[in-house]
Design a protein around this motif. Structure first.
Motif, short mmCIF file in Angstrom:
data_model
loop_
_atom_site.label_atom_id
_atom_site.label_comp_id
_atom_site.label_asym_id
_atom_site.label_seq_id
_atom_site.Cartn_x
_atom_site.Cartn_y
_atom_site.Cartn_z
N ASP A 131 0.86 -1.20 -0.15
CA ASP A 131 -0.05 -0.10 0.16
C ASP A 131 0.86 1.22 -0.04
OD1 ASP A 131 1.01 -0.55 2.72
OD2 ASP A 131 -1.09 0.17 3.52
N GLN A 132 2.22 1.38 0.23
CA GLN A 132 3.10 2.30 0.28
C GLN A 132 3.75 2.31 -1.18
OE1 GLN A 132 5.45 2.48 3.79
NE2 GLN A 132 3.61 1.67 5.01
N ALA A 133 3.79 1.15 -2.10
CA ALA A 133 4.65 1.08 -3.04
C ALA A 133 3.96 1.60 -4.32
CB ALA A 133 4.82 -0.62 -3.43
N VAL A 134 4.88 2.14 -5.28
CA VAL A 134 4.68 2.41 -6.55
C VAL A 134 5.19 1.80 -7.59
CG1 VAL A 134 4.13 4.91 -5.70
CG2 VAL A 134 6.30 4.36 -6.50
N ALA A 135 4.71 1.87 -8.77
CA ALA A 135 5.29 1.02 -9.78
C ALA A 135 6.61 1.81 -10.34
CB ALA A 135 4.32 1.17 -11.23
N PRO A 136 7.83 1.25 -10.61
CA PRO A 136 8.99 1.99 -11.04
C PRO A 136 8.96 2.60 -12.26
CG PRO A 136 9.08 -0.71 -11.31
CD PRO A 136 7.84 -0.41 -10.88
N GLU A 137 8.12 2.36 -13.27
CA GLU A 137 8.07 3.27 -14.40
C GLU A 137 7.30 4.19 -14.35
OE1 GLU A 137 6.56 0.15 -14.05
OE2 GLU A 137 8.07 -1.21 -14.88
N GLY A 138 7.82 5.22 -14.94
CA GLY A 138 7.16 6.65 -15.17
C GLY A 138 7.46 7.42 -13.98
N LEU A 139 6.88 8.82 -13.89
CA LEU A 139 7.20 9.80 -12.94
C LEU A 139 5.83 10.42 -12.48
CD1 LEU A 139 10.42 11.62 -14.21
CD2 LEU A 139 10.24 9.94 -12.54
N ASP A 140 4.61 10.08 -13.04
CA ASP A 140 3.39 10.61 -12.94
C ASP A 140 3.05 10.54 -11.19
OD1 ASP A 140 3.12 11.27 -15.60
OD2 ASP A 140 1.58 9.69 -15.91
N GLY A 141 2.79 11.61 -10.71
CA GLY A 141 2.35 11.54 -9.30
C GLY A 141 3.62 11.39 -8.35
N LYS A 142 4.85 11.13 -8.56
CA LYS A 142 6.10 10.83 -7.88
C LYS A 142 6.80 11.98 -7.20
CE LYS A 142 6.91 6.41 -9.91
NZ LYS A 142 8.08 5.52 -10.72
N ALA A 143 6.62 13.19 -8.05
CA ALA A 143 7.20 14.57 -7.33
C ALA A 143 6.97 14.72 -5.98
CB ALA A 143 7.09 15.71 -8.02
N ALA A 144 5.51 14.81 -5.80
CA ALA A 144 5.22 14.85 -4.14
C ALA A 144 5.53 13.96 -3.37
CB ALA A 144 3.65 15.16 -4.22
N LEU A 145 5.80 12.63 -3.81
CA LEU A 145 6.25 11.57 -2.82
C LEU A 145 7.71 11.97 -2.67
CD1 LEU A 145 4.28 8.36 -4.51
CD2 LEU A 145 3.88 9.61 -2.29
N VAL A 146 8.49 12.37 -3.76
CA VAL A 146 9.87 12.54 -3.39
C VAL A 146 9.99 13.70 -2.43
CG1 VAL A 146 12.09 13.48 -4.51
CG2 VAL A 146 10.60 11.83 -5.67
N VAL A 147 9.28 14.61 -2.49
CA VAL A 147 9.18 15.71 -1.44
C VAL A 147 9.04 15.17 -0.07
CG1 VAL A 147 8.28 17.85 -0.60
CG2 VAL A 147 8.68 17.45 -3.06
#
Length: 557
Positions: free
Chosen positions: A439-455
């Motif tokens: 439930d905390q994982a994301v697919a490795p491909e692509g960057l959609d929605g990941k910027a906020a998660l990186v922050v």
């Protein structure tokens, strides 16, 4: 909110003076560790300072969690202006030093100035003693440890030091403590070396003054009883899996999987492990004391990043050879990631992948800046053109494993990291392999929605580095538990993390860093859009600067 306790001890090794400074306001606002060191560095180091000059400082600190005996707290932070990246940088080390640091009664210790003689600095709860140690010139880290034990009756858990690489200003020289634990990334060992400081010891009888809640017992018990793969093979257990999914840099980043991964991976390392290894007060015991009976090589590790840098990336499938590279870097005082990558760059230029004898020869030449080692000691960003290879670095820092060409969010995190290409700054790879619950994982491909998660991850890790807690506590030290321990709402802690990241960015902006430095040497899907989104979430300008921060940027030479 709980925070580190005590004043700042500022030690000027040029003037041979020491003074205490009240920093309660900084402690209350930034908790401890990396946060406190970052704020103090931003206030006390000029933005136009030379990393090797007297105006640069190395600041050391622990956090409030070091007042407990909870697992995952045997760590401390060091901060200064990096000779590798040219920016403000914090590095983190485990081992057994942190409790002795707390026992001095200081919240932070600053080493500044430049000595004209090689020095040992002894910090106690009663003050500072300066000792000239010309006999330690060129000494390895184990020779320094032996000297301190014989001359002062202090074990390695009291000592941090630099090896020959630090004295010779190798730009990725590390600071070694507890014999084999390193403030590894960014070259802070070269900063101490440039200051003429060979070693610093910490000792005292100051008693802990914080009473942390009983959740520490729960974390400690769970760390002791958990059936976790890292207890067997540490981070090296990632090797085969990373190779399988195509995230293991190989032959100087020209490939993403290594046919010899099994020979240098987790099971192979576990076979060489001869006892349990841990950090202070930690029941998780994920460290890797290893020994090869036939050759006599004995070291701690190699961890996964070293397996990558001196194994797959160098085309080496001989685990004992990788162990020897690890041992040499610890003895000479160098970051295994930067050193291994730089050696691999040279191997690529000479078509010598897999030449273990040459690898070990190069490691020693780098530490002493002999022959081609003088060129390689500058790091990949400064020597790649001369070698005729690609510049595999971000902001001057060489890449670890967890390749962003497969783990795209980690690729974005490499680009945004103020520290440069460092996997632990956001630790985003854990979400993409994944090493976290689904439930905390994301697919490795692509960057959609990941910027906020990186922050979010960058902010969280800044809090951990300020508390100070090990990143491998992620399965045990939930945001809720961290909030309970520090007696502050998690949202408030995340705001503190954001301030730490912004302070680093603003300082680096003033030194000329901007969007052009937030890049990686490969294409990522919709990278520019994701980078812009990252800045928007942070509230920064579209050029990657904190509003108002670049106004004092020094002119280009």
């Amino acid at each position: 909110m709980h925070h580190a306790q005590g004043p700042l001890l500022s030690v000027d090794v040029g003037e041979r003076t020491a003074e205490t400074v009240d920093v309660d306001d900084v402690l209350e606002a930034f908790v401890g560790g990396r946060g406190v060191c970052t704020k103090l560095a931003a206030d006390r180091i000029p933005t136009d300072a030379d990393p090797f000059g007297p105006e640069n400082s190395v600041l050391f600190a622990t956090g409030p969690l070091q007042h407990s005996q909870m697992s995952f707290t045997g760590r401390m932070s060091a901060t200064g202006l990096s000779p590798l990246t040219g920016g403000l940088l914090s590095s983190n080390a485990g081992g057994f030093l942190s409790r002795n640091f707390v026992a001095t009664g200081y919240a932070a210790v600053e080493v500044t100035g430049t000595s004209d003689e090689l020095l040992a600095v002894h910090v106690t709860d009663e003050g500072v003693e300066f000792e000239t140690v010309p006999e330690l010139e060129g000494a390895t880290t184990s020779e320094v440890t032996e000297y301190v034990e014989e001359a002062h009756d202090f074990g390695p858990e009291h000592t941090l030091c630099v090896g020959p690489a630090g004295e010779n200003r190798v730009r990725f020289a590390s600071i070694i403590t507890s014999e084999s634990r390193a403030f590894g990334r960014g070259g802070l060992g070269a900063v101490l070396g440039a200051k003429g400081v060979k070693l610093v010891t910490f000792d005292g009888d100051a008693a802990p003054t914080l009473d942390l809640v009983d959740v520490t017992t729960d974390v400690h018990r769970e760390a002791a009883t958990a059936d976790h793969p890292m207890k067997k093979s540490g981070t090296a257990g990632m090797t085969e899996y990373a190779s399988h999914v195509g995230a293991l840099p190989t032959r100087y980043f020209s490939e993403l999987s290594f046919e010899g991964a099994e020979d240098i991976g987790g099971d192979a390392v576990a076979e060489k492990k001869y006892k349990r290894g841990t950090c202070s007060a930690c029941a998780f015991a994920c460290k890797l004391p290893t020994r090869d009976e036939e050759s006599g090589v004995e070291t701690e590790g190699p961890e996964y990043e070293t397996v990558m840098a001196f194994g797959a990336n160098a085309g080496v499938s001989d685990l004992v050879a990788v162990m020897q590279s690890n041992q040499l870097c610890d003895e000479l005082g160098m970051d295994t990631i930067s050193c291994g990558d730089t050696v691999s760059a040279y191997l690529a230029s000479e078509d010598e992948f897999g030449n273990t004898e040459l690898v070990h020869e190069l490691v020693e030449k780098i530490a002493y800046r002999e022959g081609v080692g003088d060129t390689l000691a500058e790091g990949v960003a400064r020597c790649h053109e001369q070698l005729g290879v690609e510049n595999w670095s971000v902001k001057g820092m060489e890449f670890p494993a967890h390749d962003g060409r497969h783990l795209n969010g980690q690729g974005l995190a490499f680009a945004t990291s103020n520290r440069g290409a460092d996997h632990m700054y956001a630790e985003f790879y854990a979400k993409e392999y994944p090493l976290v619950p689904r439930d905390q994982a994301v697919a490795p491909e692509g960057l959609d929605g990941k910027a906020a998660l990186v922050v979010e991850k960058e902010n969280h890790n800044a809090v951990l580095d300020s508390a100070v807690a090990c990143k491998f506590s992620r399965d045990f030290l939930s945001p809720e538990r961290l909030s309970t321990l520090l007696e502050a709402p998690y949202e408030e802690l995340q705001e503190i993390g954001a301030r730490v990241v912004e302070l680093e960015r603003a300082f680096n902006n003033a030194r000329g860093f901007d969007r052009d430095d937030d890049t990686v040497p490969y294409d990522l899907p919709s990278f520019d859009a994701a980078l812009s989104e990252y800045y928007e979430v942070r509230g920064w300008e579209s050029d990657g600067t904190v509003p108002g921060s670049a106004e004092s940027a020094p002119a280009d030479d």
